[in-house]
Every structure is written in C-alpha cells, then in structure tokens.
Design an enzyme around this catalytic site. Structure first.
Site, PDB file in Angstrom:
ATOM      1  N   TYR A 104       3.658   9.268 -11.328  1.00 26.17           N
ATOM      2  CA  TYR A 104       2.754   8.560 -10.414  1.00 26.17           C
ATOM      3  C   TYR A 104       1.907   7.552 -11.188  1.00 26.17           C
ATOM      4  CZ  TYR A 104      -1.022   7.881  -7.001  1.00 26.17           C
ATOM      5  OH  TYR A 104      -1.941   7.337  -6.136  1.00 26.17           O
ATOM      6  N   SER A 126      -4.157   2.629  -8.685  1.00 20.25           N
ATOM      7  CA  SER A 126      -4.934   3.880  -8.661  1.00 20.25           C
ATOM      8  C   SER A 126      -5.756   3.955  -9.941  1.00 20.25           C
ATOM      9  CB  SER A 126      -3.978   5.077  -8.606  1.00 20.25           C
ATOM     10  OG  SER A 126      -4.677   6.279  -8.888  1.00 20.25           O
ATOM     11  N   ASN A 174       0.799  -1.227   0.000  1.00 22.20           N
ATOM     12  CA  ASN A 174       0.000   0.000   0.000  1.00 22.20           C
ATOM     13  C   ASN A 174       0.832   1.277   0.000  1.00 22.20           C
ATOM     14  OD1 ASN A 174      -2.428   1.807   0.844  1.00 22.20           O
ATOM     15  ND2 ASN A 174      -0.936   2.037   2.507  1.00 22.20           N
TER      16      ASN A 174
HETATM   17  N1  LIG Z   1      -5.783   8.911  -1.289  1.00 21.56           N
HETATM   18  C1  LIG Z   1      -6.108   8.701  -2.541  1.00 21.56           C
HETATM   19  O1  LIG Z   1      -6.934   9.426  -3.102  1.00 21.56           O
HETATM   20  C2  LIG Z   1      -5.474   7.580  -3.324  1.00 21.56           C
HETATM   21  C3  LIG Z   1      -5.989   7.304  -4.600  1.00 21.56           C
HETATM   22  C4  LIG Z   1      -5.424   6.263  -5.335  1.00 21.56           C
HETATM   23  C5  LIG Z   1      -4.380   5.533  -4.821  1.00 21.56           C
HETATM   24  N2  LIG Z   1      -3.890   5.838  -3.575  1.00 21.56           N
HETATM   25  C6  LIG Z   1      -2.782   5.036  -3.092  1.00 21.56           C
HETATM   26  O2  LIG Z   1      -3.104   4.498  -1.831  1.00 21.56           O
HETATM   27  C7  LIG Z   1      -1.903   4.264  -1.084  1.00 21.56           C
HETATM   28  C8  LIG Z   1      -2.068   4.842   0.306  1.00 21.56           C
HETATM   29  O3  LIG Z   1      -2.252   6.233   0.174  1.00 21.56           O
HETATM   30  P1  LIG Z   1      -2.972   7.154   1.251  1.00 21.56           P
HETATM   31  O4  LIG Z   1      -3.947   7.983   0.512  1.00 21.56           O
HETATM   32  O5  LIG Z   1      -3.406   6.362   2.415  1.00 21.56           O
HETATM   33  O6  LIG Z   1      -1.747   8.119   1.577  1.00 21.56           O
HETATM   34  P2  LIG Z   1      -1.038   8.560   2.932  1.00 21.56           P
HETATM   35  O7  LIG Z   1      -0.048   9.572   2.487  1.00 21.56           O
HETATM   36  O8  LIG Z   1      -2.037   8.915   3.967  1.00 21.56           O
HETATM   37  O9  LIG Z   1      -0.296   7.228   3.408  1.00 21.56           O
HETATM   38  C9  LIG Z   1       0.796   6.683   2.716  1.00 21.56           C
HETATM   39  C10 LIG Z   1       1.720   6.052   3.735  1.00 21.56           C
HETATM   40  O10 LIG Z   1       2.815   5.470   3.022  1.00 21.56           O
HETATM   41  C11 LIG Z   1       3.994   5.757   3.731  1.00 21.56           C
HETATM   42  N3  LIG Z   1       5.148   5.758   2.835  1.00 21.56           N
HETATM   43  C12 LIG Z   1       5.333   6.483   1.705  1.00 21.56           C
HETATM   44  N4  LIG Z   1       6.539   6.247   1.190  1.00 21.56           N
HETATM   45  C13 LIG Z   1       7.147   5.338   2.008  1.00 21.56           C
HETATM   46  C14 LIG Z   1       8.422   4.719   2.010  1.00 21.56           C
HETATM   47  N5  LIG Z   1       9.355   4.983   1.080  1.00 21.56           N
HETATM   48  N6  LIG Z   1       8.704   3.851   3.018  1.00 21.56           N
HETATM   49  C15 LIG Z   1       7.809   3.598   3.976  1.00 21.56           C
HETATM   50  N7  LIG Z   1       6.597   4.155   4.025  1.00 21.56           N
HETATM   51  C16 LIG Z   1       6.259   5.023   3.050  1.00 21.56           C
HETATM   52  C17 LIG Z   1       3.770   7.149   4.310  1.00 21.56           C
HETATM   53  O11 LIG Z   1       4.649   7.422   5.398  1.00 21.56           O
HETATM   54  C18 LIG Z   1       2.308   7.069   4.720  1.00 21.56           C
HETATM   55  O12 LIG Z   1       2.131   6.628   6.049  1.00 21.56           O
HETATM   56  C19 LIG Z   1      -0.779   4.898  -1.900  1.00 21.56           C
HETATM   57  O13 LIG Z   1      -0.095   3.908  -2.633  1.00 21.56           O
HETATM   58  C20 LIG Z   1      -1.522   5.830  -2.846  1.00 21.56           C
HETATM   59  O14 LIG Z   1      -0.806   6.083  -4.031  1.00 21.56           O
HETATM   60  C21 LIG Z   1      -4.426   6.827  -2.817  1.00 21.56           C
END
Ligand SMILES: NC(=O)c1ccc[n+]([C@@H]2O[C@H](COP(=O)([O-])OP(=O)(O)OC[C@H]3O[C@@H](n4cnc5c(N)ncnc54)[C@H](O)[C@@H]3O)[C@@H](O)[C@H]2O)c1
Length: 255
Positions: free
Chosen positions: A152, A139, A88
């Site tokens: 991305y 995504s 994730n």
């Molecule tokens: N929020 C959205 O609208 C959305 C939409 C599509 C996809 N996503 C995907 O969902 C996933 C979770 O996103 P979210 O919205 O919960 O974001 P978020 O920023 O709240 O959480 C992401 C987490 O990943 C951790 N992280 C990032 N890079 C890291 C690394 N190199 N090592 C360790 N930890 C790392 C961050 O510290 C954070 O806790 C991501 O892959 C994101 O691309 C999110």
C-alpha cells in the site's frame, strides 16, 4: 441544482472511487460548486450516488486494462470536455512484505498505482489547456515509513512521485498536477480499525488534532487544488492529517 456561479461552473470532472468515502465527498463538493461530474467506481452504489449529486455514474473495475480509456470516453461523451481528474479509488489493508504473497502485491500495485497511471495517461490528451487539473489521493503512509503496510505504502509513494513527475511535464501546458496525503479518515476503509486500542495509541493519540479526519475535510482540499484558487500550486502533496506528518507526538506515559 448545480451552482452556475460556483468555482467549477462550466467544468467537467472525473472522480474515481466515488461510490463512498473521500471520493463521494469530493464528487458532491465539485458538483455543489458547479461541476459536471462523472463518478466511476466498481461498487454498484455509485449509480445512486451519481444520481444524488446530479452527476453521471459509471460502474467499472479501474484495475482492468482498458478501463482508463473507457472512463475518459464516457466523460467526453457525457460532457464534451474534461477539466479535472481526481484519482481517488484505492484499496486498503495490505501487510508486511514478508506476509505479502504475489497476489497481494499485484492487487495493491495494480489497483493503487498502475490503474492511476493508466487513467491519467488516457486523460492527459483531453484535459483543458490551460486550466486542466489532476489531483490524486496518496497517503501519509506514502510519505513517512509506517510498519506493516508495504505494498500500500509503496503504491501511494508512487502516486506522490507521479505527481511531481507530471507536474514538471504538464505545467508548461497549463495543466496543474497535485495530490493530497490523507491521514486517518473515517471511511469504510478504516472503520474496522478505528475502535481498536492499537489504532488509538499508534495513530490517533500521536495526531496533534487528536481525532480522525472526515471525508469532507479531504474533499475540501482536493476541491481547492482543482480550483483556480490553486493557480500557482504544482507538484505538491498536501497532507490532510491533523498534523500527524509534521508534528506527531511521542507516545504518552502510561496511566
Ligand atoms: N480512509 C483513510 O484513512 C485514508 C487515508 C489515506 C489515504 N486514503 C486513500 O483515499 C482513497 C479513498 O479511500 P476511502 O477511505 O474513501 O475508502 P473507501 O473504501 O471508502 O472508498 C474507496 C472506493 O474506491 C473504490 N474502488 C477500489 N478499488 C476499485 C477499483 N479497482 N475499481 C473501481 N473502484 C474501486 C471502492 O469501491 C470504494 O468505493 C483511497 O485511495 C485510499 O487509499 C484513505
């Protein structure tokens, strides 16, 4: 208190990016339904989050070489087995290609794709056979073209293709590989944009459900794919997007 009768009783899981957002909701959901969960994240908050769900926390930069092996070793040391890997962790906020310098390209591809390939490679030999599950977070922007987020989107498309690729390779061994493709979800990644007029017009209004999603709504689909309920599902990338990919609306008339 773990549920010893839940869907994941006796199962061990790794959830990356579990300090907050979709990862935190997924770790909580798997733990509630009986799994032992390793929460891996570079953010220090991961330790408190792990304690809150009765799991094990690991603070680690997943983009670093060797991180995949370290995560898997920690899970095996803690639980003695591995059933579920949830890929994730990710970063948001990339740019159009012409505005993307080498550092940005490298950061997005390393964090959002290469680190996922590395961790998955480290986990596969240890996943339960049959019953192993890999669920990754792609995504909607990795499926449909959407201007302005090139690195991305390319990384997320890579996750979708990794899912199909590994599904074919691992299903014969009893390991199911699937993914979710969230639309706009209310997390730290999107909170800076959700209030903007552009976002409202470009993303929220065209979404048939007319709202952003919640992390728990994505976690529920990840949990389904990680469970025995998805026993005949392989190689799928399931959109959790309020209908955006399937039926987005054209812009409404002004006024
Ligand atoms: N929020 C959205 O609208 C959305 C939409 C599509 C996809 N996503 C995907 O969902 C996933 C979770 O996103 P979210 O919205 O919960 O974001 P978020 O920023 O709240 O959480 C992401 C987490 O990943 C951790 N992280 C990032 N890079 C890291 C690394 N190199 N090592 C360790 N930890 C790392 C961050 O510290 C954070 O806790 C991501 O892959 C994101 O691309 C999110």
């Amino acid at each position: 208190m773990p549920d010893t009768t839940g869907r994941f009783a006796g199962r061990a899981a790794i959830v990356t990016g579990a300090a907050r957002g979709i990862g935190a909701a997924t770790a909580a959901r798997l733990a509630e339904e009986g799994a032992q969960v390793l929460l891996a994240d570079r953010a220090p908050e991961v330790m408190a989050r792990a304690e809150a769900v009765g799991g094990v926390g690991l603070r680690i930069d997943l983009a670093a070489r060797g991180a995949g092996e370290a995560v898997v070793d920690t899970a095996l040391d803690a639980f003695g087995r591995l059933d579920i890997l949830v890929n994730n962790a990710g970063i948001g906020g990339s740019k159009p290609l012409l505005d993307s310098d080498d550092d940005l390209l490298e950061r997005f591809i390393e964090t959002n794709l290469t680190s996922v390939l590395r961790l998955t490679r480290a986990a596969i030999p240890h996943l339960a056979r049959p019953g192993g599950r890999i669920v990754s977070v792609s995504s909607t922007f990795g499926i449909a073209g959407y201007p302005g987020t090139t690195a991305y989107a390319v990384a997320k498309a890579g996750i979708a293709q990794m899912t199909r690729q590994l599904a074919g390779e691992l299903a014969p061994e009893g390991i199911l590989v699937n993914a979710v493709a969230p639309g706009v979800i209310e997390t730290a990644m999107t909170e800076g944009h959700l209030g903007s007029d552009y976002y409202r017009r470009a993303v929220l209004e065209p979404t048939p459900l007319r709202r952003a999603g919640r992390p728990e709504e994505v976690a529920a689909v990840i949990a389904f794919l990680a469970s025995a309920d998805a026993a005949y599902v392989a190689g799928q990338v399931i959109a959790v997007d309020g209908g955006w990919l399937a039926a987005r609306h054209p812009p409404r008339e002004a006024g």
